[in-house]
Motif scaffolding. Structure first.
Motif: not given
Length: 120
Positions: A39-55, A98-109
């Motif tokens: 799920l790619w949730i944009r409408d209720r993302a916390p302040a400072g974030f564009a979206a929240v990802l939930i598996n 930071q981009a490398r770490r983000f890719i790693e986080q996507l995998w970890e999550y």
């Protein structure tokens, strides 16, 4: 603990038992694939974030990953054909830790999986 998942590898495998690693440069050649149940949730993302990802496949929904605009551009560029390096270069994030770490986080999550069969 009432539930635990794991991945087992055969010990007679002719190559590394866990080909996914982020400590060298091989990760740049991985081809990421977004998982269809994310799920790619944009409408209720916390302040400072564009979206929240939930598996949605996770038992516990607290494994949410908030992402900013730069990370959202990287995620949107994942098409199952281009390597991580090509995606990051296209997003102007090549060489960015930071981009490398983000890719790693996507995998970890569990937001992406990799086709690492052609990675060097």
């Amino acid at each position: 603990m009432t539930r635990h998942n794991f991945i087992a590898y055969r010990d007679d495998c002719l190559r590394e038992s866990q080909p996914i690693a982020f400590d060298g440069d091989a990760w740049r050649g991985y081809v990421p694939l977004r998982l269809p149940w994310t799920l790619w949730i944009r409408d209720r993302a916390p302040a400072g974030f564009a979206a929240v990802l939930i598996n949605r496949a996770h038992t516990y929904p607290d494994l949410a990953l908030p992402i900013d605009m730069a990370q959202e551009r990287i995620l949107a560029a994942i098409d199952g054909n281009r390597s991580v390096d090509e995606i990051l270069r296209g997003a102007g994030a090549a060489g960015n830790e930071q981009a490398r770490r983000f890719i790693e986080q996507l995998w970890e999550y569990d937001q992406i999986v990799f086709d690492a069969t052609t990675a060097h």
